[in-house]
Scaffold this motif. Structure first.
Motif, mmCIF file in Angstrom:
data_model
loop_
_atom_site.group_PDB
_atom_site.id
_atom_site.type_symbol
_atom_site.label_atom_id
_atom_site.label_comp_id
_atom_site.label_asym_id
_atom_site.label_seq_id
_atom_site.Cartn_x
_atom_site.Cartn_y
_atom_site.Cartn_z
ATOM 1 N N ASN A 441 0.817 -1.209 0.000
ATOM 2 C CA ASN A 441 0.000 0.000 0.000
ATOM 3 C C ASN A 441 0.853 1.262 0.000
ATOM 4 O OD1 ASN A 441 -3.178 0.046 0.361
ATOM 5 N ND2 ASN A 441 -2.434 -1.897 1.184
ATOM 6 N N VAL A 442 2.095 1.135 0.450
ATOM 7 C CA VAL A 442 3.030 2.267 0.367
ATOM 8 C C VAL A 442 3.691 2.294 -1.013
ATOM 9 C CG1 VAL A 442 5.136 3.298 1.292
ATOM 10 C CG2 VAL A 442 3.463 2.268 2.845
ATOM 11 N N LEU A 443 4.171 1.121 -1.454
ATOM 12 C CA LEU A 443 4.874 1.043 -2.732
ATOM 13 C C LEU A 443 3.946 1.284 -3.912
ATOM 14 C CD1 LEU A 443 6.979 -2.237 -2.207
ATOM 15 C CD2 LEU A 443 7.646 0.109 -1.662
ATOM 16 N N GLU A 459 10.878 4.769 6.131
ATOM 17 C CA GLU A 459 11.189 6.199 6.270
ATOM 18 C C GLU A 459 10.008 7.047 5.785
ATOM 19 O OE1 GLU A 459 14.394 9.509 4.629
ATOM 20 O OE2 GLU A 459 14.814 7.370 4.337
ATOM 21 N N ALA A 460 9.368 6.613 4.692
ATOM 22 C CA ALA A 460 8.200 7.348 4.176
ATOM 23 C C ALA A 460 7.063 7.319 5.184
ATOM 24 C CB ALA A 460 7.751 6.740 2.844
ATOM 25 N N LEU A 461 6.848 6.166 5.823
ATOM 26 C CA LEU A 461 5.798 6.059 6.857
ATOM 27 C C LEU A 461 6.144 6.917 8.064
ATOM 28 C CD1 LEU A 461 5.096 2.224 6.617
ATOM 29 C CD2 LEU A 461 3.410 4.024 6.195
ATOM 30 N N GLU A 462 7.428 6.973 8.400
ATOM 31 C CA GLU A 462 7.862 7.789 9.533
ATOM 32 C C GLU A 462 7.612 9.267 9.245
ATOM 33 O OE1 GLU A 462 11.886 8.666 12.207
ATOM 34 O OE2 GLU A 462 11.892 7.103 10.672
ATOM 35 N N SER A 503 2.312 8.651 2.863
ATOM 36 C CA SER A 503 3.635 8.014 2.758
ATOM 37 C C SER A 503 3.943 7.592 1.327
ATOM 38 C CB SER A 503 3.714 6.796 3.692
ATOM 39 O OG SER A 503 2.928 5.723 3.210
ATOM 40 N N ARG A 504 2.896 7.328 0.530
ATOM 41 C CA ARG A 504 3.119 6.955 -0.876
ATOM 42 C C ARG A 504 3.835 8.079 -1.616
ATOM 43 N NH1 ARG A 504 -3.178 5.097 -1.690
ATOM 44 N NH2 ARG A 504 -3.056 3.126 -0.539
ATOM 45 N N ALA A 505 3.396 9.316 -1.362
ATOM 46 C CA ALA A 505 4.018 10.459 -2.033
ATOM 47 C C ALA A 505 5.451 10.646 -1.573
ATOM 48 C CB ALA A 505 3.193 11.722 -1.774
ATOM 49 N N PHE A 506 5.698 10.429 -0.261
ATOM 50 C CA PHE A 506 7.064 10.557 0.255
ATOM 51 C C PHE A 506 7.979 9.469 -0.320
ATOM 52 C CE2 PHE A 506 5.482 12.752 4.382
ATOM 53 C CZ PHE A 506 5.423 13.950 3.708
#
Length: 597
Positions: A441-443, A459-462, A503-506
């Motif tokens: 779901n992040v990737l 790191e993106a989730l953080e 987090s997807r955008a990060f």
């Protein structure tokens, strides 16, 4: 007929490419089945009756029956494997092949296609009928081979025994063909008319069983009452449409099954056989019995051929929808165009206007805007002002009706859409969570592909403020999102889901970030932390914020206020407050929440 044949040929090529052995055996199975029946029920019964009628030794009949039994024992082994093994493996492969083509095309079609009700109805019908079209085609292939086998074998027996009798069967065949053609066309027309109604009925059904609506339906029971009423009305409309053709359908079925079948074959033909055997004595009793016994089989053989043609015509109408969908040429071909130059650059809109259809009013009117690389732009305005539409144009999900959008000094139409969109990280206001792992779901891709970094995902989730929640998950990034397919999955809260979406955008590390209401589901502390994370994550990137919460926009380099599709105010937070216009009015309404000490 030319189109009908081409459409069936399209399915044959697709099926044969996926499972050639299965398709060949599927045809052979029709021949084998009717071939065995001919040996048993025509030649076998005739031989046994001849032995009895003409006083032949019994052992001859017994020997023939033994040969038939041996043939059956030999052919039953591959037949059992085909029916109980191969079919269950091959059919899903055929379905998957066609569905994959349709899913790939669905990812390519222009977003504007979803705004066209006719196209969308045809699209839904094509997807819904994909598996049924293959099933009908396989059934037709088998029916055709069975029909041809019966006509060749039993038809030859008729011609050699009593050629006149075949005229009864031919009359039945022609009449059944004509009636079946009218009936199938009628059924297809009804299917087209009830398809939008069935979609509405299915929508209401989903509302009642999906978890998304469960709480609101309990809090607002009158909504459920209204939906129930709509469900009943839709059912009544479907029933009304079916009732409209009910009498005609009944008459056609009666004509096909009784008049064409029972009366001509079971009434007239048996009278003819009895007359020839008892009065004229030009036909042996055993031959008369076999001929009458086989009339139903020969009739079914001709009926199969008669039914296949209108079935093929009906199936062709559905395949037309499927092929029209697959053959659709997107206005934006994802991999056609130039590669976007590296690094960030100026994004410019010149006299951009847009409307969703020719008959609709303009959603955006004469927008001119220049955005420097690394600039942070906030787009604000009341609902319906055109904010999200403007963002869709920037992402090139739509092309402007008038005007141009340039990036690196070139019209974005000159670039490959897929390459251009890779430069953009976006969080939609109506983001979605998918029934996959948290990592996926992040990737937003298959984690099994291997081309990803778990550390970058963490790191993106953080950065999105999800790190504390991540630490509480026993399966960490492998946690299944939603419990729909996994009892150990987790239904994240609205705020948690929004952080995952952010987090997807990060993770994408794009040149341009677009945040459409990025903090709408976040509490004030989480919103503050997100704004801080955005400051560090967005260094060197062009950022567009769309928000009703002006605390998110006050630190932007420039604020654009849209109203009725036009830019009515533009400037920094301070300059717009000094202007004392519409933005200042919006700020004063919210100022009590955001004033700092």
């Amino acid at each position: 007929m030319k189109k009908v044949i081409k459409n069936q040929w399209f399915l044959w090529k697709l099926c044969f490419k996926v499972c050639p052995g299965y398709m060949i055996y599927h045809l052979y199975d029709g021949f084998r089945y009717q071939g065995i029946i001919f040996l048993e029920h025509v030649l076998g019964i005739r031989y046994v009756l001849h032995c009895a009628e003409f006083h032949e030794p019994f052992w001859k009949a017994f020997a023939y029956i033994g040969v038939i039994l041996l043939i059956n024992m030999i052919q039953i082994i591959p037949d059992g494997y085909f029916i109980h093994g191969w079919t269950y493996k091959a059919k899903p492969m055929l379905y998957r092949s066609l569905k994959e083509k349709m899913y790939e095309k669905a990812a390519e079609i222009d977003l504007s296609c979803y705004d066209n009700p006719k196209y969308y109805n045809d699209f839904v019908l094509a997807v819904a009928e994909a598996e049924s079209s293959i099933n009908r085609f396989l059934k037709m292939c088998n029916m055709m081979v069975q029909g041809i086998t019966v006509i060749v074998t039993t038809g030859a027996f008729y011609i050699m025994t009593d050629a006149t009798g075949i005229l009864f069967v031919l009359a039945s065949f022609v009449l059944r063909f004509l009636v079946s053609r009218v009936l199938n066309k009628l059924n297809f027309d009804v299917r087209l008319k009830v398809n939008p109604l069935e979609r509405k009925r299915n929508y209401v059904s989903r509302v009642f069983y999906l978890n998304d609506y469960a709480k609101e339906l309990r809090l607002h029971p009158k909504v459920g009452d209204k939906l129930e009423k709509e469900f009943e009305e839709t059912n009544d409309e479907i029933a009304k449409e079916q009732k409209r053709v009910g009498l005609k359908r009944t008459f056609l079925n009666f004509t096909r099954d009784y008049v064409v079948g029972d009366f001509i074959m079971d009434g007239l033909y048996i009278t003819y056989l009895v007359f020839k055997a008892t009065v004229l004595k030009t036909l042996a009793y055993s031959d008369a019995v076999v001929l009458f016994n086989r009339t139903s089989s020969l009739r079914r053989g001709f009926a199969n051929i008669a039914d296949v043609v209108p079935m093929a015509q009906e199936n062709s109408l559905y395949i037309d929808k499927i092929r029209a969908f697959l053959d659709y040429k997107p206005k934006m071909e994802l991999n056609v165009g130039e590669t976007v130059p590296s690094n960030n650059a100026e994004l410019s809109l010149k006299h951009v206007s847009f409307k969703y259809s020719e008959d609709a009013d303009e959603t955006l009117k004469d927008i001119t805007l220049k955005v420097k690389p690394g600039e942070k732009i906030a787009i604000v305005g009341y609902n319906g002002a055109g904010k999200t539409t403007l963002i869709k144009l920037l992402m090139r999900l739509y092309d402007p009706t008038e005007g141009t959008i340039t990036y690196h000094g070139k019209d974005i139409k000159d670039y490959k859409p897929c390459d251009y969109r890779r430069r953009i990280g976006v969080v939609f206001q109506d983001y979605q969570m998918y029934g996959a792992t948290l990592l996926e779901n992040v990737l937003m891709t298959d984690s099994k592909a291997g081309d990803y970094s778990e550390e970058a995902a963490k790191e993106a989730l953080e950065r999105a403020g999800f790190s504390k929640r991540l630490q509480t998950l026993p399966h960490s990034l492998d946690t299944q999102v939603t419990t729909e397919f996994d009892k150990d999955g987790i239904n994240f809260s609205g705020g948690e889901s929004q952080k995952i979406a952010i987090s997807r955008a990060f993770y994408k590390d794009a040149d341009i970030l677009i945040m459409d209401e990025p903090s709408s589901a976040l509490d004030p502390i989480a919103e503050y932390e997100l704004n801080k994370a955005m400051e560090s994550a967005a260094k060197g990137k062009t950022v567009f914020y769309i928000s009703h919460r002006l605390s998110t926009t006050r630190d932007a380099d420039r604020i654009i206020l849209l109203e009725k599709g036009c830019i009515v105010e533009e400037g920094t937070h301070e300059s717009l407050l000094e202007m004392n216009g519409k933005y200042a009015e919006m700020w004063r309404v919210q100022a009590g929440r955001y004033e700092t000490a």
